[in-house]
Design an enzyme around this catalytic site. Sequence first.
Site, PDB file in Angstrom:
ATOM      1  N   HIS A 393       1.118  -1.657   0.180  1.00  0.00           N
ATOM      2  CA  HIS A 393       0.168   0.207   0.296  1.00  0.00           C
ATOM      3  C   HIS A 393       0.731   1.175  -0.169  1.00  0.00           C
ATOM      4  O   HIS A 393       0.492   2.047  -0.740  1.00  0.00           O
ATOM      5  CB  HIS A 393      -0.733  -0.137   0.903  1.00  0.00           C
ATOM      6  CG  HIS A 393      -2.285   1.248   1.141  1.00  0.00           C
ATOM      7  ND1 HIS A 393      -2.672   1.841   0.320  1.00  0.00           N
ATOM      8  CD2 HIS A 393      -3.819   1.340   1.886  1.00  0.00           C
ATOM      9  CE1 HIS A 393      -3.761   2.138  -0.319  1.00  0.00           C
ATOM     10  NE2 HIS A 393      -4.025   1.389   1.388  1.00  0.00           N
ATOM     11  N   ASP A 397      -1.965   2.416  -4.369  1.00  0.00           N
ATOM     12  CA  ASP A 397      -3.437   3.141  -4.242  1.00  0.00           C
ATOM     13  C   ASP A 397      -4.693   2.316  -4.248  1.00  0.00           C
ATOM     14  O   ASP A 397      -4.329   1.365  -4.435  1.00  0.00           O
ATOM     15  CB  ASP A 397      -4.079   4.796  -4.216  1.00  0.00           C
ATOM     16  CG  ASP A 397      -2.763   5.361  -3.469  1.00  0.00           C
ATOM     17  OD1 ASP A 397      -2.272   5.040  -2.795  1.00  0.00           O
ATOM     18  OD2 ASP A 397      -2.499   6.444  -4.844  1.00  0.00           O
TER      19      ASP A 397
END
Length: 422
Positions: A393, A397
């Site tokens: 992450h 995104d």
Amino acid sequence: MPEVKVPELAESITEGTIAEWLKNVGDSVEKGEAILELETDKVNVEVVSEEAGVLSEQLASEGDTVEVGQAIAVIGEGSGNASKENSNDNTPQQNEETNNKKEETTNKSADNAEVNQTNDYNQQRVNATPSARRYARENGVNLAEVSPKTNDVVRKEDIDKKQQAPASTQTTQQAPAKEEKKYNQYPTKPVIREKMSRRKKTAAKKLLEVSNNTAMLTTFNEVDMTNVMELRKRKKEQFMKDHDGTKLGFMSFFTKASVAALKKYPEVNAEIDGDDMITKQYYDIGVAVSTDDGLLVPFVRDCDKKNFAEIEAEIANLAVKAREKKLGLDDMVNGSFTITNGGIFGSMMSTPIINGNQAAILGMHSIITRPIAIDQDTIENRPMMYIALSYDHRIIDGKEAVGFLKTIKELIENPEDLLLES
């Protein structure tokens, strides 16, 4: 005297474990001849001597961990002992010395020596894994009398099968079975304690590093496999005829779909290096292969430039090399993305762990027929597969991760588009 050092292997490999010495002290060594087998994090490699001579000293033992550049052997001058492979090609002088020795011993001693020499020769010439060789030595089994189950390579399970055979079929005396070690915390409960292999320890360490050093998250979707299964059924026979027997599987479809999705979402083809993000402009796709030594991930190079047949053939070749312990370091490093298929083991859903130096991994799963709502008025049984994308992450995104997986879904559900692109 010249030293043999652990060679440079790959940028990510700094050490290894000596799996087996192929030469003993006093053995003659030719230039470029392998003297030991080294187990690394990824593959086993043979270390060769850069000089001809005699192995005069072993500076490390089997099971020792050695670093790249460390001296592990010394090569001296001279002819040394004949290698085991050439033990029967004696010179006249050697034959005369042998005859003199035989005259000084009883016939029984000579016969025993000859049997032992033959056993040593057979042990060396049989094609076996390093762990099988060690296991055979520890249990007093002659590898020449063990029948391999697959690929003409003797493995530990073949030795176990040999030992479990009825006593009347045994030609050599078996060593007594090892006593199971007991874990002190539970003295009344039977347990087995054994050292983890280097590869297993490395895998455990790297998996923990990924969990600790990445912001790993997993997103899921499901794929209707109806169209790709029908296409494969229609094309598979002609595909095999056109491509020398190469089978059309699902992996090539998912590989091609992954390449298309990576081009659309380049962040998924990236990695973090310090304060920099490196986006890879190549598409080397790793395919997880299950072996006796655990999961290995060799890479199919330049998948964007390969057609379906080339990808399928390369995957099949890498799988065979992995199971026969013939993968090289070039097969195992510098990939950009990985696909793992837990469905071959029956997994319906999982959260795969990212491979090192990558940003994401695609997980395939079992194809399960279940009722699906086609529209408001229609429900049909469809072959469905859950797919998962685990991703870092920090780089990717949620929007990109979901979009990537949706692209995979759309391409697999419309496989003709993939064939046209290829």
